[in-house]
Design a protein around this motif. Structure first.
Motif, PDB file in Angstrom:
ATOM      1  N   LYS A   1     -12.583 -20.254  45.560  1.00 45.14           N
ATOM      2  CA  LYS A   1     -12.739 -21.627  45.074  1.00 45.14           C
ATOM      3  C   LYS A   1     -13.172 -22.527  46.215  1.00 45.14           C
ATOM      4  CE  LYS A   1      -9.375 -21.132  41.400  1.00 45.14           C
ATOM      5  NZ  LYS A   1      -8.101 -21.562  40.848  1.00 45.14           N
ATOM      6  N   ARG A   2     -13.662 -23.696  45.863  1.00 46.33           N
ATOM      7  CA  ARG A   2     -14.123 -24.657  46.856  1.00 46.33           C
ATOM      8  C   ARG A   2     -13.192 -25.865  46.847  1.00 46.33           C
ATOM      9  NH1 ARG A   2     -17.649 -22.246  50.098  1.00 46.33           N
ATOM     10  NH2 ARG A   2     -18.335 -24.287  50.748  1.00 46.33           N
ATOM     11  N   ALA A   3     -12.913 -26.407  48.022  1.00 49.19           N
ATOM     12  CA  ALA A   3     -12.023 -27.557  48.156  1.00 49.19           C
ATOM     13  C   ALA A   3     -12.783 -28.734  48.757  1.00 49.19           C
ATOM     14  CB  ALA A   3     -10.837 -27.195  49.044  1.00 49.19           C
ATOM     15  N   THR A   4     -12.348 -29.916  48.397  1.00 53.33           N
ATOM     16  CA  THR A   4     -12.948 -31.149  48.893  1.00 53.33           C
ATOM     17  C   THR A   4     -12.424 -31.486  50.285  1.00 53.33           C
ATOM     18  OG1 THR A   4     -13.238 -32.028  46.673  1.00 53.33           O
ATOM     19  CG2 THR A   4     -13.150 -33.647  48.453  1.00 53.33           C
ATOM     20  N   ALA A   5     -13.328 -31.894  51.155  1.00 57.99           N
ATOM     21  CA  ALA A   5     -12.957 -32.393  52.478  1.00 57.99           C
ATOM     22  C   ALA A   5     -12.955 -33.907  52.437  1.00 57.99           C
ATOM     23  CB  ALA A   5     -13.948 -31.917  53.529  1.00 57.99           C
ATOM     24  N   LEU A   6     -11.891 -34.493  52.944  1.00 61.48           N
ATOM     25  CA  LEU A   6     -11.849 -35.937  53.123  1.00 61.48           C
ATOM     26  C   LEU A   6     -12.328 -36.229  54.539  1.00 61.48           C
ATOM     27  CD1 LEU A   6      -8.343 -36.738  51.595  1.00 61.48           C
ATOM     28  CD2 LEU A   6     -10.584 -36.749  50.457  1.00 61.48           C
ATOM     29  N   VAL A   7     -13.254 -37.150  54.671  1.00 67.19           N
ATOM     30  CA  VAL A   7     -13.713 -37.601  55.984  1.00 67.19           C
ATOM     31  C   VAL A   7     -12.843 -38.811  56.338  1.00 67.19           C
ATOM     32  CG1 VAL A   7     -15.641 -38.475  57.346  1.00 67.19           C
ATOM     33  CG2 VAL A   7     -16.057 -36.808  55.505  1.00 67.19           C
ATOM     34  N   LEU A   8     -12.137 -38.698  57.455  1.00 64.80           N
ATOM     35  CA  LEU A   8     -11.241 -39.754  57.880  1.00 64.80           C
ATOM     36  C   LEU A   8     -11.765 -40.382  59.167  1.00 64.80           C
ATOM     37  CD1 LEU A   8      -7.738 -38.074  57.332  1.00 64.80           C
ATOM     38  CD2 LEU A   8      -9.162 -39.339  55.695  1.00 64.80           C
TER      39      LEU A   8
ATOM     40  N   ARG B   1     -16.405 -34.931  50.875  1.00 66.58           N
ATOM     41  CA  ARG B   1     -17.399 -33.860  50.772  1.00 66.58           C
ATOM     42  C   ARG B   1     -16.883 -32.853  49.759  1.00 66.58           C
ATOM     43  NH1 ARG B   1     -18.405 -33.893  57.129  1.00 66.58           N
ATOM     44  NH2 ARG B   1     -19.955 -35.547  57.116  1.00 66.58           N
ATOM     45  N   GLU B   2     -17.385 -32.980  48.552  1.00 70.01           N
ATOM     46  CA  GLU B   2     -16.957 -32.101  47.459  1.00 70.01           C
ATOM     47  C   GLU B   2     -17.373 -30.661  47.753  1.00 70.01           C
ATOM     48  OE1 GLU B   2     -15.123 -33.279  44.938  1.00 70.01           O
ATOM     49  OE2 GLU B   2     -15.345 -35.375  45.549  1.00 70.01           O
ATOM     50  N   GLY B   3     -16.479 -29.724  47.505  1.00 69.70           N
ATOM     51  CA  GLY B   3     -16.782 -28.307  47.661  1.00 69.70           C
ATOM     52  C   GLY B   3     -17.079 -27.879  49.091  1.00 69.70           C
ATOM     53  N   TYR B   4     -16.591 -28.600  50.066  1.00 67.10           N
ATOM     54  CA  TYR B   4     -16.920 -28.357  51.469  1.00 67.10           C
ATOM     55  C   TYR B   4     -16.244 -27.111  52.025  1.00 67.10           C
ATOM     56  CZ  TYR B   4     -17.591 -29.434  56.439  1.00 67.10           C
ATOM     57  OH  TYR B   4     -17.941 -29.394  57.758  1.00 67.10           O
ATOM     58  N   TYR B   5     -14.978 -26.907  51.693  1.00 62.81           N
ATOM     59  CA  TYR B   5     -14.215 -25.782  52.227  1.00 62.81           C
ATOM     60  C   TYR B   5     -14.185 -24.630  51.227  1.00 62.81           C
ATOM     61  CZ  TYR B   5     -12.225 -28.951  55.736  1.00 62.81           C
ATOM     62  OH  TYR B   5     -12.058 -29.838  56.758  1.00 62.81           O
ATOM     63  N   ALA B   6     -14.348 -23.409  51.737  1.00 61.18           N
ATOM     64  CA  ALA B   6     -14.193 -22.214  50.906  1.00 61.18           C
ATOM     65  C   ALA B   6     -12.772 -21.704  51.073  1.00 61.18           C
ATOM     66  CB  ALA B   6     -15.180 -21.137  51.331  1.00 61.18           C
ATOM     67  N   ALA B   7     -12.095 -21.487  49.957  1.00 60.95           N
ATOM     68  CA  ALA B   7     -10.734 -20.957  49.996  1.00 60.95           C
ATOM     69  C   ALA B   7     -10.787 -19.428  49.931  1.00 60.95           C
ATOM     70  CB  ALA B   7      -9.922 -21.517  48.832  1.00 60.95           C
ATOM     71  N   ALA B   8      -9.679 -18.800  50.269  1.00 54.44           N
ATOM     72  CA  ALA B   8      -9.609 -17.341  50.256  1.00 54.44           C
ATOM     73  C   ALA B   8      -9.878 -16.777  48.864  1.00 54.44           C
ATOM     74  CB  ALA B   8      -8.245 -16.883  50.761  1.00 54.44           C
TER      75      ALA B   8
END
Length: 161
Positions: free
Chosen positions: A149-156, A139-146
């Motif tokens: 910026k946006r971080a990718t979530a890996l679905v495991l 999931r690209e751009g799933y997490y918002a960083a402090a």
């Protein structure tokens, strides 16, 4: 005096057990210390009273030092959150919590577990890889960083049967 010194210099082994709503405040505090957007005590409390949510805790001398929480539906579980106090990280506690949790999930008939992890969280990715999880999606751009910026979530995913 000796009792005080022994308590200060000895570290008890964390005791693992199922969490209850009485743990909501401590879980919320640990969650807030571990993640950019922590969950409130009310959010945690509502999750802990749901019948389809399973939560395990680790405590040392009555103080919460870790937890893992999943929601269960139709033979599948999603790990919602895992957190370990900074003073207990890299000591195998998350692995112990995960193993206990997976065993309990398997025991109640869960066939597969899913979770999301920040692609940049190397320690968590290593934990899950060693526990048999594999990548099922991104999931690209799933997490918002402090920093905004946006971080990718890996679905495991990990099959239990």
């Amino acid at each position: 005096m000796m009792g005080l010194l022994s308590r200060l210099f000895s570290r008890s082994e964390p005791a693992l057990s199922e969490a209850t709503p009485r743990d909501a405040a401590a879980i919320a505090k640990l969650h807030a210390a571990s993640f950019h957007r922590g969950w409130s005590e009310d959010e945690i409390d509502r999750l802990l009273i749901e019948r389809n949510v399973l939560t395990h805790r680790a405590a040392v001398n009555g103080r919460l030092v870790g937890f893992i929480m999943s929601r269960i539906a139709a033979g599948e579980a999603e790990i919602l959150s895992v957190a370990v106090s900074s003073s207990y990280r890299r000591k195998g506690l998350a692995r112990r919590l995960l193993n206990l949790h997976m065993g309990r999930l398997s025991g109640i008939g869960t066939r597969v577990i899913f979770l999301e992890v920040d692609e940049g969280n190397a320690a968590a990715r290593q934990l899950y890889r060693r526990a048999g999880f594999s990548e099922a999606g991104r999931r690209e751009g799933y997490y918002a960083a402090a920093d905004g910026k946006r971080a990718t979530a890996l679905v495991l995913r990990r099959d239990l049967v």
